[in-house]
Design a protein around this motif. Sequence first.
Motif, PDB file in Angstrom:
ATOM      1  N   MET A   1      59.830  52.377  41.234  1.00 31.20           N
ATOM      2  CA  MET A   1      59.071  51.341  40.179  1.00 31.20           C
ATOM      3  C   MET A   1      57.802  51.120  40.214  1.00 31.20           C
ATOM      4  O   MET A   1      56.843  51.219  39.525  1.00 31.20           O
ATOM      5  N   SER A   2      57.496  50.754  41.515  1.00 32.08           N
ATOM      6  CA  SER A   2      56.025  50.369  41.874  1.00 32.08           C
ATOM      7  C   SER A   2      55.173  51.607  42.130  1.00 32.08           C
ATOM      8  O   SER A   2      54.181  51.472  42.461  1.00 32.08           O
ATOM      9  N   ALA A   3      55.879  52.612  41.802  1.00 35.60           N
ATOM     10  CA  ALA A   3      54.867  53.900  42.174  1.00 35.60           C
ATOM     11  C   ALA A   3      54.124  54.397  40.824  1.00 35.60           C
ATOM     12  O   ALA A   3      53.367  55.039  41.067  1.00 35.60           O
ATOM     13  N   ASP A   4      54.495  53.570  39.733  1.00 36.16           N
ATOM     14  CA  ASP A   4      53.714  53.981  38.711  1.00 36.16           C
ATOM     15  C   ASP A   4      52.459  53.292  38.582  1.00 36.16           C
ATOM     16  O   ASP A   4      52.490  52.308  38.390  1.00 36.16           O
ATOM     17  N   PRO A   5      51.362  54.274  38.765  1.00 33.94           N
ATOM     18  CA  PRO A   5      50.033  53.507  39.040  1.00 33.94           C
ATOM     19  C   PRO A   5      49.472  52.984  37.640  1.00 33.94           C
ATOM     20  O   PRO A   5      48.546  52.125  37.749  1.00 33.94           O
ATOM     21  N   SER A   6      50.012  53.204  36.443  1.00 35.48           N
ATOM     22  CA  SER A   6      49.580  52.855  35.240  1.00 35.48           C
ATOM     23  C   SER A   6      50.132  51.513  34.862  1.00 35.48           C
ATOM     24  O   SER A   6      49.694  50.824  33.785  1.00 35.48           O
ATOM     25  N   ALA A   7      51.278  51.033  35.602  1.00 34.28           N
ATOM     26  CA  ALA A   7      51.942  49.810  35.267  1.00 34.28           C
ATOM     27  C   ALA A   7      50.779  48.579  35.464  1.00 34.28           C
ATOM     28  O   ALA A   7      50.134  48.642  36.475  1.00 34.28           O
ATOM     29  N   PRO A   8      50.794  47.712  34.398  1.00 31.47           N
ATOM     30  CA  PRO A   8      49.931  46.512  34.885  1.00 31.47           C
ATOM     31  C   PRO A   8      50.562  45.694  36.142  1.00 31.47           C
ATOM     32  O   PRO A   8      51.666  45.733  36.484  1.00 31.47           O
ATOM     33  N   HIS A   9      49.515  45.077  36.539  1.00 30.45           N
ATOM     34  CA  HIS A   9      49.710  44.512  37.816  1.00 30.45           C
ATOM     35  C   HIS A   9      50.088  43.114  37.783  1.00 30.45           C
ATOM     36  O   HIS A   9      49.162  42.303  37.287  1.00 30.45           O
ATOM     37  N   TYR A  10      51.195  42.609  38.231  1.00 28.78           N
ATOM     38  CA  TYR A  10      51.446  41.226  38.175  1.00 28.78           C
ATOM     39  C   TYR A  10      51.488  40.528  39.517  1.00 28.78           C
ATOM     40  O   TYR A  10      51.925  41.124  40.694  1.00 28.78           O
ATOM     41  N   THR A  11      50.978  39.289  39.548  1.00 27.89           N
ATOM     42  CA  THR A  11      51.215  38.673  40.683  1.00 27.89           C
ATOM     43  C   THR A  11      52.192  37.249  40.583  1.00 27.89           C
ATOM     44  O   THR A  11      52.395  36.949  39.332  1.00 27.89           O
ATOM     45  N   LEU A  12      52.547  36.866  41.724  1.00 27.26           N
ATOM     46  CA  LEU A  12      53.341  35.781  41.548  1.00 27.26           C
ATOM     47  C   LEU A  12      52.323  34.557  41.021  1.00 27.26           C
ATOM     48  O   LEU A  12      51.218  34.578  41.130  1.00 27.26           O
ATOM     49  N   TYR A  13      53.418  33.458  40.305  1.00 24.89           N
ATOM     50  CA  TYR A  13      52.393  32.472  39.412  1.00 24.89           C
ATOM     51  C   TYR A  13      51.957  31.548  40.817  1.00 24.89           C
ATOM     52  O   TYR A  13      52.642  30.940  41.367  1.00 24.89           O
ATOM     53  N   HIS A  14      50.541  31.322  41.016  1.00 24.84           N
ATOM     54  CA  HIS A  14      50.289  30.371  41.890  1.00 24.84           C
ATOM     55  C   HIS A  14      49.169  29.630  41.134  1.00 24.84           C
ATOM     56  O   HIS A  14      47.814  29.969  40.877  1.00 24.84           O
ATOM     57  N   PRO A  15      49.518  28.536  40.847  1.00 20.23           N
ATOM     58  CA  PRO A  15      48.618  27.458  40.021  1.00 20.23           C
ATOM     59  C   PRO A  15      47.380  27.096  40.990  1.00 20.23           C
ATOM     60  O   PRO A  15      47.829  26.668  41.922  1.00 20.23           O
ATOM     61  N   ARG A  16      46.479  27.319  40.357  1.00 18.61           N
ATOM     62  CA  ARG A  16      44.910  27.056  41.290  1.00 18.61           C
ATOM     63  C   ARG A  16      43.995  26.312  40.303  1.00 18.61           C
ATOM     64  O   ARG A  16      43.583  27.195  39.403  1.00 18.61           O
ATOM     65  N   TRP A  17      43.661  25.132  40.334  1.00 15.04           N
ATOM     66  CA  TRP A  17      42.805  24.563  39.283  1.00 15.04           C
ATOM     67  C   TRP A  17      41.471  25.080  39.657  1.00 15.04           C
ATOM     68  O   TRP A  17      40.843  25.438  40.927  1.00 15.04           O
ATOM     69  N   TYR A  18      40.591  25.187  38.654  1.00 19.42           N
ATOM     70  CA  TYR A  18      39.343  25.689  38.769  1.00 19.42           C
ATOM     71  C   TYR A  18      38.268  24.329  38.819  1.00 19.42           C
ATOM     72  O   TYR A  18      38.368  23.697  37.812  1.00 19.42           O
ATOM     73  N   ARG A  19      37.893  24.330  40.176  1.00 21.43           N
ATOM     74  CA  ARG A  19      36.850  22.977  40.185  1.00 21.43           C
ATOM     75  C   ARG A  19      35.643  23.658  40.854  1.00 21.43           C
ATOM     76  O   ARG A  19      35.571  24.232  41.920  1.00 21.43           O
ATOM     77  N   ARG A  20      34.749  23.319  39.989  1.00 25.61           N
ATOM     78  CA  ARG A  20      33.135  23.556  40.434  1.00 25.61           C
ATOM     79  C   ARG A  20      32.789  22.522  41.675  1.00 25.61           C
ATOM     80  O   ARG A  20      33.157  21.376  41.631  1.00 25.61           O
ATOM     81  N   ARG A  21      32.281  23.101  42.586  1.00 22.46           N
ATOM     82  CA  ARG A  21      31.942  22.428  43.715  1.00 22.46           C
ATOM     83  C   ARG A  21      30.632  21.374  43.290  1.00 22.46           C
ATOM     84  O   ARG A  21      29.922  21.705  42.658  1.00 22.46           O
ATOM     85  N   VAL A  22      30.987  20.143  43.661  1.00 30.81           N
ATOM     86  CA  VAL A  22      29.814  19.081  43.334  1.00 30.81           C
ATOM     87  C   VAL A  22      28.880  18.857  44.426  1.00 30.81           C
ATOM     88  O   VAL A  22      29.343  18.545  45.409  1.00 30.81           O
ATOM     89  N   SER A  23      27.650  18.857  44.294  1.00 29.40           N
ATOM     90  CA  SER A  23      27.011  18.660  45.451  1.00 29.40           C
ATOM     91  C   SER A  23      27.135  17.194  45.976  1.00 29.40           C
ATOM     92  O   SER A  23      27.334  16.277  45.198  1.00 29.40           O
ATOM     93  N   VAL A  24      26.676  16.888  47.168  1.00 24.20           N
ATOM     94  CA  VAL A  24      26.877  15.360  47.699  1.00 24.20           C
ATOM     95  C   VAL A  24      25.796  14.678  47.044  1.00 24.20           C
ATOM     96  O   VAL A  24      25.856  13.473  46.999  1.00 24.20           O
ATOM     97  N   TRP A  25      24.742  15.252  46.338  1.00 25.08           N
ATOM     98  CA  TRP A  25      23.797  14.541  45.655  1.00 25.08           C
ATOM     99  C   TRP A  25      23.822  14.588  44.316  1.00 25.08           C
ATOM    100  O   TRP A  25      23.018  14.249  43.562  1.00 25.08           O
ATOM    101  N   TRP A  26      25.063  14.466  43.933  1.00 28.45           N
ATOM    102  CA  TRP A  26      25.475  14.461  42.384  1.00 28.45           C
ATOM    103  C   TRP A  26      24.841  13.415  41.705  1.00 28.45           C
ATOM    104  O   TRP A  26      24.379  13.370  40.449  1.00 28.45           O
ATOM    105  N   TRP A  27      24.438  12.181  42.446  1.00 28.29           N
ATOM    106  CA  TRP A  27      24.198  10.987  41.798  1.00 28.29           C
ATOM    107  C   TRP A  27      22.599  10.892  41.477  1.00 28.29           C
ATOM    108  O   TRP A  27      22.088  10.126  40.876  1.00 28.29           O
ATOM    109  N   LEU A  28      21.839  11.895  42.038  1.00 26.44           N
ATOM    110  CA  LEU A  28      20.516  11.948  41.921  1.00 26.44           C
ATOM    111  C   LEU A  28      20.254  12.731  40.487  1.00 26.44           C
ATOM    112  O   LEU A  28      18.914  12.715  40.046  1.00 26.44           O
ATOM    113  N   GLN A  29      21.136  13.285  39.664  1.00 30.38           N
ATOM    114  CA  GLN A  29      20.964  14.099  38.372  1.00 30.38           C
ATOM    115  C   GLN A  29      20.630  12.966  37.285  1.00 30.38           C
ATOM    116  O   GLN A  29      20.161  13.664  36.336  1.00 30.38           O
TER     117      GLN A  29
END
Lengths: 141, 115
Positions: A1-29
Amino acid sequence: MSADPSAPHYTLYHPRWYRRRVSVWWWLQNRAYAGFVLREVTSVFVAFFAVVCLWQVRALAQGPEVYARFLARLGTPLFILVHVVVFLFVLFHAITWFNLAPAALVVRWRGKRVPDWVIIGSNYAAWLALSVAVAVLLLRG
Amino acid sequence: MRAITPLLWLLFSAGGTVAALLFPIHLFLTGLAFPLGWLDPPGYESLYGLLRHPVTRLYVFVLISLPLFHWAHRFRYTLYDGLQLKHLTALIAVLCYGTALIGTGMAAYTLWNLR
């Protein structure tokens, strides 16, 4: 089954929020953010003067010689300079505190909300009255 | 911690009001006008006499303690938000409120034991 190289690659569901890193100096903006942080920082200067008051009371309790040394210390250029800065921050605290009072305290009178300027105005009036009272009490002696 | 949050906020709020109303004049006199000779400071005996009065002791206790708790609460959140130290929550809370408690204890001890 996994031998088929054309099969789409699925991964287990790992929820991970996208968070932009905020500078410590955010308040100067942004001016509003800078004002907010400046207001928050006033607490350090408030604490500084509370400690000076504690120091003064302890010096008073220990007798005239210790108290004279305390006064001499307060008269040094370094302390004067520090106190000028602390005074400006404490003033900033007082003004922002009074101006925000209507947001923290909603007063109703005869079923109607008391207008903001009345609450702010009474704060400034109390400030003036108490300042005069303290000054009179301390300058009388 | 969560249970005493309203109390901590109340102390913050009361301390902020005390500091706003009374710190400017005390700081102006004690820190600037007296050392710079703009105004004549009260002498040791009269200031000590004033301090010994029970009402003054209570006043000075409030003047020292509540603003310290105001600082503790506000500075705690300044550290969380400003320096993004949310992961140190417990340590920061203990240090801030602990410092305010120590200051309060020292003030109470000194004012209580005035001769």
